[in-house]
Write a protein that holds these residues in place. Structure first.
Motif, short mmCIF file in Angstrom:
data_model
loop_
_atom_site.label_atom_id
_atom_site.label_comp_id
_atom_site.label_asym_id
_atom_site.label_seq_id
_atom_site.Cartn_x
_atom_site.Cartn_y
_atom_site.Cartn_z
N LEU A 109 8.26 -6.44 -15.61
CA LEU A 109 8.52 -6.89 -14.25
C LEU A 109 7.88 -8.24 -14.01
CD1 LEU A 109 7.99 -3.57 -12.25
CD2 LEU A 109 10.11 -4.50 -13.20
N SER A 110 8.49 -9.00 -13.10
CA SER A 110 8.00 -10.34 -12.77
C SER A 110 7.80 -10.48 -11.27
CB SER A 110 8.99 -11.39 -13.26
OG SER A 110 8.68 -12.66 -12.73
N ALA A 111 6.72 -11.12 -10.89
CA ALA A 111 6.45 -11.35 -9.47
C ALA A 111 7.44 -12.34 -8.88
CB ALA A 111 5.03 -11.87 -9.29
N HIS A 112 8.14 -13.09 -9.73
CA HIS A 112 9.08 -14.11 -9.26
C HIS A 112 10.51 -13.61 -9.16
CE1 HIS A 112 5.84 -16.99 -9.75
NE2 HIS A 112 5.69 -16.60 -11.01
N ALA A 113 10.73 -12.34 -9.51
CA ALA A 113 12.11 -11.82 -9.56
C ALA A 113 12.62 -11.36 -8.21
CB ALA A 113 12.19 -10.66 -10.56
N THR A 114 11.74 -11.19 -7.23
CA THR A 114 12.20 -10.73 -5.92
C THR A 114 12.79 -11.89 -5.15
OG1 THR A 114 10.42 -9.10 -5.92
CG2 THR A 114 11.57 -9.44 -3.86
N ARG A 142 23.17 -19.21 -12.37
CA ARG A 142 23.46 -20.65 -12.34
C ARG A 142 23.61 -21.16 -10.91
NH1 ARG A 142 28.20 -22.21 -16.43
NH2 ARG A 142 27.63 -24.25 -15.57
N MET A 143 24.00 -20.28 -10.01
CA MET A 143 24.18 -20.69 -8.62
C MET A 143 22.87 -20.59 -7.82
SD MET A 143 27.92 -18.96 -8.01
CE MET A 143 29.38 -19.66 -8.82
N PHE A 144 22.04 -19.61 -8.17
CA PHE A 144 20.75 -19.42 -7.50
C PHE A 144 19.68 -19.16 -8.57
CE2 PHE A 144 24.01 -18.01 -4.49
CZ PHE A 144 23.65 -18.70 -3.34
N PRO A 145 19.34 -20.17 -9.40
CA PRO A 145 18.44 -19.91 -10.53
C PRO A 145 17.04 -19.47 -10.13
CG PRO A 145 18.87 -22.26 -10.30
CD PRO A 145 19.83 -21.56 -9.39
N THR A 146 16.48 -20.07 -9.07
CA THR A 146 15.16 -19.65 -8.57
C THR A 146 15.16 -19.82 -7.05
OG1 THR A 146 13.96 -21.78 -8.50
CG2 THR A 146 14.17 -20.71 -10.66
N ARG A 147 14.07 -19.39 -6.42
CA ARG A 147 13.94 -19.55 -4.98
C ARG A 147 13.92 -21.02 -4.58
NH1 ARG A 147 9.55 -15.23 -2.56
NH2 ARG A 147 10.57 -13.31 -3.26
N ALA A 148 13.55 -21.87 -5.50
CA ALA A 148 13.39 -23.30 -5.20
C ALA A 148 14.70 -24.06 -5.22
CB ALA A 148 12.41 -23.94 -6.19
N HIS A 149 15.80 -23.38 -5.56
CA HIS A 149 17.09 -24.08 -5.73
C HIS A 149 18.10 -23.62 -4.68
CE1 HIS A 149 15.01 -24.47 -9.59
NE2 HIS A 149 15.58 -25.65 -9.60
N PRO A 150 18.20 -24.35 -3.58
CA PRO A 150 19.11 -23.95 -2.50
C PRO A 150 20.57 -24.12 -2.88
CG PRO A 150 18.20 -26.13 -2.06
CD PRO A 150 17.50 -25.62 -3.29
N ASN A 151 21.39 -23.32 -2.26
CA ASN A 151 22.82 -23.42 -2.47
C ASN A 151 23.51 -22.73 -1.30
OD1 ASN A 151 25.24 -24.06 -3.71
ND2 ASN A 151 24.83 -22.93 -5.59
N HIS A 152 24.77 -22.96 -1.17
CA HIS A 152 25.58 -22.23 -0.19
C HIS A 152 27.00 -22.18 -0.72
CE1 HIS A 152 26.02 -26.50 0.96
NE2 HIS A 152 27.22 -26.17 1.39
N GLY A 153 27.79 -21.33 -0.12
CA GLY A 153 29.16 -21.17 -0.54
C GLY A 153 29.83 -20.15 0.36
N PHE A 154 30.98 -19.63 -0.07
CA PHE A 154 31.60 -18.57 0.71
C PHE A 154 32.10 -17.46 -0.20
CE2 PHE A 154 34.80 -21.99 0.40
CZ PHE A 154 35.86 -21.34 -0.23
N TYR A 155 31.96 -16.26 0.31
CA TYR A 155 32.38 -15.04 -0.39
C TYR A 155 33.73 -14.63 0.15
CZ TYR A 155 32.54 -10.00 -1.43
OH TYR A 155 32.93 -8.74 -1.83
N GLN A 156 34.62 -14.25 -0.77
CA GLN A 156 35.97 -13.80 -0.40
C GLN A 156 36.15 -12.37 -0.85
OE1 GLN A 156 38.83 -14.83 -3.25
NE2 GLN A 156 39.89 -13.00 -2.53
N VAL A 157 36.67 -11.53 0.03
CA VAL A 157 36.93 -10.15 -0.34
C VAL A 157 37.86 -10.12 -1.54
CG1 VAL A 157 38.92 -9.92 1.22
CG2 VAL A 157 37.63 -7.90 0.57
#
Length: 433
Positions: A109-114, A142-157
């Motif tokens: 387990l990793s403390a950084h995985a949450t 690749r889209m959210f590699p760590t907490r330090a890497h912001p991103n946004h997008g949209f989810y489609q059903v």
């Protein structure tokens, strides 16, 4: 009546012939695409163990699971015929985790995985984001590699899903079934992140580097060229951001959803270019407003529901007063005579004057308001006994009124969404572009 299938094998609800001529939203072999990378949402196969409203609880239950797994791994190393425990209160097996066990893979387990995830609309959860404890992560790393890497997008059903077509903008890791049951949806991220020392990195992107990762634009250069060829005379500064928001705005168009309903049930959306630059700007502007609204819902002013201004006690007692219970919120009225203008929040808080129009904003098979009712209650997983208490989230953000105010905020989000969508131009598609 004789029923004849079309060339796609559709017996009923035939697809539109012009749909295939539009620009693919996601990757299609040999075709121009709008987004370079598309991913399914996160599939864990053990949601109760790795999703939760309390980060400390997630750490505690994953510690139990990891200790159990390591015990089984040690036993298997001694006795190759050992059968893993079936105690569902200590571990949740899946085919992939059993394969890891068979290959003697250690679970550390990793403390950084949450991390933070959007599990359902307007319902954030902590997630233990890990390749062994998540069954399928797709391109999420690749889209959210760590907490330090912001991103946004949209989810489609998902195409082929039983729930109606919808999209929702997100800036956190999406679950595979963000808008409900059915086939898993797809996530179209604005960017991806690549290791900065990758030999295959496209150095033609903006090149922003954060903690060893470079941000890569996920809107293709070919798409930008296509949009500029259509609109550059009247829209000379058109950029990739405009294309992203154009797509999000257009996918909310009632004209588009109705005209291509049969297609959207079967395949990924395709994006037509509208007839004028003025209309294209209107879709992009609407998409930007919708994205800001749906991602920034926590900062939207709460709708002034009657009863919202209830005064609770001060201090720690406020958390109990504003807490949701083991039963879901419910509408007013009895039986089939529901009064959706009234919502019984808990045993001593009732709000009313919910506008009926707010229920028109649908995400899958539920309105946004009904998603709040569906998710915000104390739930105990039958198999494991793990309790997910959304009131823990209120404590973690330091706001005892978080859930009550969220209900009122989502009412306002719904009304504002309807207003923006009602202002979209009619869908007039350009020919020969």
């Amino acid at each position: 009546t004789q029923i004849v299938p079309n060339e796609h094998g559709d017996w009923l609800n035939h697809r539109n012939e012009d749909f295939e001529t539009f620009i693919a939203l996601g990757k299609e072999t040999g075709e121009l695409t709008t987004f370079d990378q598309v991913s399914g949402g996160l599939k864990t196969n053990r949601d109760a163990w790795v999703y939760g409203s309390s980060e400390s609880s997630i750490r505690a239950v994953t510690a139990v699971l990891a200790a159990t797994y390591e015990g089984e791994r040690a036993a298997l190393s001694v006795d190759s015929q050992h059968s893993p425990t079936v105690d569902s209160t200590r571990i949740s097996w899946s085919r992939s985790l059993l394969n890891h066990l068979a290959r003697d893979h250690q679970l550390q387990l990793s403390a950084h995985a949450t991390r933070t995830s959007v599990y359902r609309p307007f319902f954030q959860q902590h997630i233990y984001f890990d390749g062994m404890l998540n069954d399928f992560r797709g391109l999420m790393p690749r889209m959210f590699p760590t907490r330090a890497h912001p991103n946004h997008g949209f989810y489609q059903v998902g195409a082929g899903s039983a729930v109606p077509f919808s999209v929702i903008a997100l800036d956190q890791i999406p679950d595979l079934h963000t808008t409900g049951a059915g086939s898993g949806g797809q996530f179209f991220s604005r960017y991806t992140w690549e290791p900065a020392d990758s030999e295959t990195l496209d150095l033609g992107v903006d090149g922003e580097v954060i903690e060893g990762y470079r941000r890569v634009d996920n809107i293709t250069n070919e798409a930008l060229a296509k949009w500029r060829a259509a609109y550059s005379a009247e829209w000379p500064d058109l950029a990739k951001d405009d294309i992203f928001f154009y797509c999000y705005g257009l996918l909310h168009s009632p004209d588009y959803r109705e005209r291509y309903a049969a297609d959207l049930k079967k395949v990924l959306p395709r994006i037509p270019l509208v007839d004028t630059a003025e209309d294209a700007r209107a879709f992009a502007d609407a998409g930007r407003k919708l994205s800001d609204l749906h991602i920034g819902y926590e900062s939207v002013e709460p709708y002034p529901l009657e009863g919202l201004d209830v005064a609770g006690p001060g201090g720690d007692e406020a958390y109990d007063f504003f807490a949701v219970g083991h039963k879901k919120m419910r509408f007013g009225g009895n039986g089939t005579e529901k009064d959706r203008s009234v919502i019984h929040y808990n045993e001593h808080i009732t709000v009313s004057s919910v506008p009926e129009d707010a229920y028109r904003y649908m995400l899958g098979s539920r309105s946004a308001i009904e998603w709040i009712i569906d998710r915000y209650y104390i739930k105990t997983d039958k198999a494991s006994g793990i309790v997910n208490n959304p009131n823990d989230w209120s404590r973690e953000v330091g706001n005892p009124r978080y859930i009550l105010d969220l209900l009122a905020r989502v009412v306002n989000v719904s009304l504002k969404t309807n207003e923006i969508v009602s202002g979209l131009p009619a869908l007039e598609i350009s020919e020969g572009v």
